[in-house]
Scaffold this motif. Structure first.
Motif, short mmCIF file in Angstrom:
data_model
loop_
_atom_site.label_atom_id
_atom_site.label_comp_id
_atom_site.label_asym_id
_atom_site.label_seq_id
_atom_site.Cartn_x
_atom_site.Cartn_y
_atom_site.Cartn_z
N ASN A 102 -10.34 12.60 -10.90
CA ASN A 102 -10.17 11.77 -11.36
C ASN A 102 -11.38 10.11 -11.15
N GLY A 103 -11.97 10.84 -10.48
CA GLY A 103 -12.88 9.79 -9.78
C GLY A 103 -12.11 9.36 -8.48
N ALA A 104 -13.11 8.55 -7.13
CA ALA A 104 -12.08 8.46 -5.87
C ALA A 104 -10.97 7.58 -6.14
N SER A 105 -10.61 6.76 -7.35
CA SER A 105 -10.10 5.69 -7.42
C SER A 105 -9.05 6.42 -6.93
N GLU A 106 -8.52 8.15 -8.27
CA GLU A 106 -7.43 8.64 -7.99
C GLU A 106 -6.75 8.76 -6.86
N ASP A 128 -12.74 -6.48 0.97
CA ASP A 128 -12.63 -5.56 0.57
C ASP A 128 -12.52 -5.45 -0.79
N TYR A 129 -12.80 -3.61 -1.23
CA TYR A 129 -13.21 -3.32 -2.02
C TYR A 129 -11.53 -2.90 -2.94
N PRO A 130 -10.85 -4.06 -4.36
CA PRO A 130 -9.77 -4.10 -3.63
C PRO A 130 -8.52 -2.98 -4.95
N ILE A 174 -12.64 2.43 6.16
CA ILE A 174 -13.45 1.74 6.27
C ILE A 174 -14.57 2.15 4.85
N ILE A 175 -14.86 1.01 4.61
CA ILE A 175 -15.89 0.88 3.54
C ILE A 175 -17.34 0.64 3.78
N ASN A 176 -18.04 2.11 3.89
CA ASN A 176 -19.55 2.04 4.31
C ASN A 176 -20.31 3.35 4.00
N ASN A 178 -20.82 -0.52 2.01
CA ASN A 178 -19.94 -1.38 1.50
C ASN A 178 -19.85 -2.40 0.19
N ASN A 179 -18.55 -1.96 -0.02
CA ASN A 179 -18.63 -3.43 -1.67
C ASN A 179 -17.40 -4.20 -1.30
N PRO A 180 -18.01 -5.17 -1.17
CA PRO A 180 -19.23 -6.19 -1.93
C PRO A 180 -20.27 -6.61 -1.42
N ALA A 206 -12.27 6.45 5.16
CA ALA A 206 -13.95 6.83 4.61
C ALA A 206 -14.17 6.81 3.87
N ASP A 207 -14.83 5.64 2.95
CA ASP A 207 -14.35 5.04 1.22
C ASP A 207 -16.69 5.37 1.63
N GLU A 208 -16.81 6.44 0.84
CA GLU A 208 -18.11 6.84 1.50
C GLU A 208 -18.96 6.65 -0.19
N ILE A 209 -18.73 5.81 -0.78
CA ILE A 209 -19.40 6.59 -2.22
C ILE A 209 -20.48 6.01 -2.98
N TYR A 210 -21.19 4.96 -2.08
CA TYR A 210 -22.10 4.81 -1.98
C TYR A 210 -23.59 5.62 -0.73
N ASP A 211 -22.84 5.78 -0.46
CA ASP A 211 -23.86 6.90 0.52
C ASP A 211 -25.31 7.52 0.72
N LEU A 241 -18.78 10.84 -8.45
CA LEU A 241 -20.51 11.28 -9.54
C LEU A 241 -20.28 9.44 -9.19
N SER A 242 -20.07 8.39 -9.04
CA SER A 242 -19.83 7.42 -10.48
C SER A 242 -21.36 6.81 -9.65
N LYS A 243 -21.20 6.43 -8.30
CA LYS A 243 -22.73 5.59 -8.14
C LYS A 243 -23.78 6.52 -7.83
N ASN A 244 -24.01 7.61 -7.16
CA ASN A 244 -25.17 8.13 -6.91
C ASN A 244 -25.52 8.49 -7.92
N PHE A 250 -18.07 9.62 -16.12
CA PHE A 250 -17.42 11.06 -16.03
C PHE A 250 -15.94 11.48 -15.70
N ARG A 251 -15.29 10.41 -14.85
CA ARG A 251 -14.40 9.80 -13.26
C ARG A 251 -14.58 11.13 -12.36
N ALA A 252 -15.57 11.26 -12.06
CA ALA A 252 -14.92 12.58 -10.93
C ALA A 252 -15.67 12.28 -9.67
N1 PLP Z 1 -14.61 3.01 -3.55
C1 PLP Z 1 -15.66 2.07 -3.76
C2 PLP Z 1 -15.71 1.05 -2.59
C3 PLP Z 1 -16.17 1.37 -5.25
O1 PLP Z 1 -16.83 0.34 -4.83
C4 PLP Z 1 -15.64 1.78 -5.94
C5 PLP Z 1 -15.92 1.94 -7.59
O2 PLP Z 1 -16.28 1.22 -7.33
C6 PLP Z 1 -14.74 3.00 -6.37
C7 PLP Z 1 -14.36 3.37 -4.93
C8 PLP Z 1 -13.99 4.16 -7.49
O3 PLP Z 1 -15.14 5.34 -7.44
P1 PLP Z 1 -15.21 6.18 -9.05
O4 PLP Z 1 -15.78 5.84 -9.77
O5 PLP Z 1 -14.66 7.31 -8.19
O6 PLP Z 1 -13.30 6.27 -9.52
#
Ligand code: PLP
Length: 408
Positions: A102-106, A128-130, A174-176, A178-180, A206-211, A241-244, A250-252
């Motif tokens: 349910n999102g990368a968060s979970e 970091d992304y907290p 590694i957040i790449n 990067n947020n923020p 590796a958190d690549e959610i903005y790739d 799916l959240s960002k790209n 949708f929480r995927a």
């Molecule tokens: N990782 C980073 C770096 C983010 O900025 C975010 C959301 O802002 C997430 C993960 C969480 O994404 P998701 O919506 O897939 O839970």
């Protein structure tokens, strides 16, 4: 009756992006005030619609979505993710190595819960992304923050990483992109990080959610694609799916393990237990994954030089850096910038209070730098999602607030 207390496990857990200041903004909106929000990377409310075919796919599959599915996710969705890993040159990812959540968060929370014993340490970037810091703490671990260096494009400082490693260090995050900070890391840096991880047997998360949210024609390298033939490191990569695809709601999201899976059998078993405990992720959104990954990549229209996101980044950067005492590394990716306020001009003691005053006086909502585990109260994060008019208005208000602040 005695007071009901929250668990001790939550003692070091916080997530300021949705903290007390945005709560105050919500109250102000309820009172009828209009707030310009530069505080959260939530694309759809700013008119960045999810691709039409993705939405249609969910609608068409809704009648088939009422049942639980495999805990790791729908086969067809995981197959599409597997092909995506291949397109990013990550070798050896099978459908079984992929977990949809349910999102990368979970999955970030799950990955930390599955790994850490009390006192284990994880290297987390600063800023970091907290969620990462919170997830490590919630799992009983200790986040050790390594410096991302503003003087060097916000790249991770290898010296600082090395200095923070102890016998208890289990992994590095590694957040790449990067947020923020909006930084995008070069391959040479990623290789150096792999080398450090190899020397100290660290897992690489590796958190690549903005790739795909890349400006100026930049390309993204998945760190997991740079592994050696020896396959001596475990990588866990996160995306969704959240960002790209502008589909935060949708929480995927997904994660996959690659590299040295053999030494990680027990950990992977732990991940499987955690995945099964929550039965499965939201099913309708899983039907959209294959369509999203395989179809026309409309994000490219938004990030090209004349695209809406690129234009908003350029404007926000220009206007912010014109304000006296504000400097900023220009973001090369993602949706954010992390400007610095010169402490000699703006002697801020408490940046949460500073951001609250800005909200109250100028009706602009930002997040303070310390909300991203930045140690000094001299940064804030700007999300450049509002349209050009609103960005111009918001940054003019920030400039006016800062001008008054200087005169105090
Ligand atoms: N990782 C980073 C770096 C983010 O900025 C975010 C959301 O802002 C997430 C993960 C969480 O994404 P998701 O919506 O897939 O839970």
């Amino acid at each position: 009756m005695t007071t009901i207390l929250k668990s001790n496990k939550l003692q070091n857990v916080c997530y300021e992006i949705r903290g007390p200041v945005p709560e105050r903004a919500r109250q102000m909106e309820e009172e009828g005030q209009r707030i310009i929000k530069l505080n959260i990377g939530n694309l759809a409310p700013f008119g960045f619609d999810a691709p039409e075919e993705v939405v249609q796919d969910m609608i068409r599959n809704l009648p088939n979505s009422a049942g639980y599915v495999d805990s790791k996710g729908l086969f067809q969705a995981r197959k599409a993710i597997m092909h995506y890993t291949q397109s990013k040159n990550i070798s050896d990812v099978t459908v079984d190595d992929i977990y949809i959540g349910n999102g990368a968060s979970e999955l970030i929370v799950m990955a930390m819960q599955g790994l850490l014993n009390d006192g284990d340490e994880v290297l987390v970037p600063m800023p970091d992304y907290p969620l990462w810091t919170a997830a490590v703490s919630l799992a009983g671990g200790t986040p050790r923050h390594y410096l991302c260096d503003e003087a060097n494009e916000w790249y991770p400082s290898l010296d600082d990483i090395r200095s923070k490693i102890s016998a208890k260090t289990k992994a590095i995050v590694i957040i790449n992109p990067n947020n923020p900070t909006g930084a995008l890391y070069p391959d040479s840096l990623l290789k150096d990080i792999i080398q450090i991880a190899r020397e100290h047997s660290l897992i690489i998360y590796a958190d690549e959610i903005y790739d795909k949210v890349l400006y100026d024609g930049a390309t993204h390298t998945s760190i997991a694609s740079l592994e050696s033939k020896e396959k001596d490191i475990l990588f866990v990569t996160f995306n969704g799916l959240s960002k790209n695809y502008r589909a935060c709601g949708f929480r995927a999201g997904w994660m996959f393990v690659s590299g040295n899976k053999k030494i990680a059998k027990d950990y992977i078993e732990g991940l499987n237990i955690l995945a099964t405990m929550r039965l499965c992720a939201n099913v309708p959104a899983q039907y959209a994954i294959q369509t999203a990954l395989g179809g026309y990549q409309s994000i490219n229209d938004l990030v090209k030089p004349t695209g809406r996101l690129a234009k908003q980044r350029d404007l926000a950067y220009k206007l912010l850096t014109e304000i006296p005492g504000v400097s900023c590394v220009k973001p090369r990716a993602a949706l954010y910038m992390f400007p610095k306020l010169d402490p000699a001009i703006y002697p801020i003691a408490d940046d949460q209070q500073f951001i609250l005053e800005l909200l109250q006086e100028e009706k602009v909502l930002l997040v303070q730098g310390t909300g991203f585990n930045w140690q000094q109260p001299d940064h804030f994060r700007v999300v450049f999602l509002p349209n050009l008019d609103d960005l111009t208005d918001a940054i003019a208000r920030i400039a006016r607030f800062l001008e008054n602040y200087r005169k105090r």
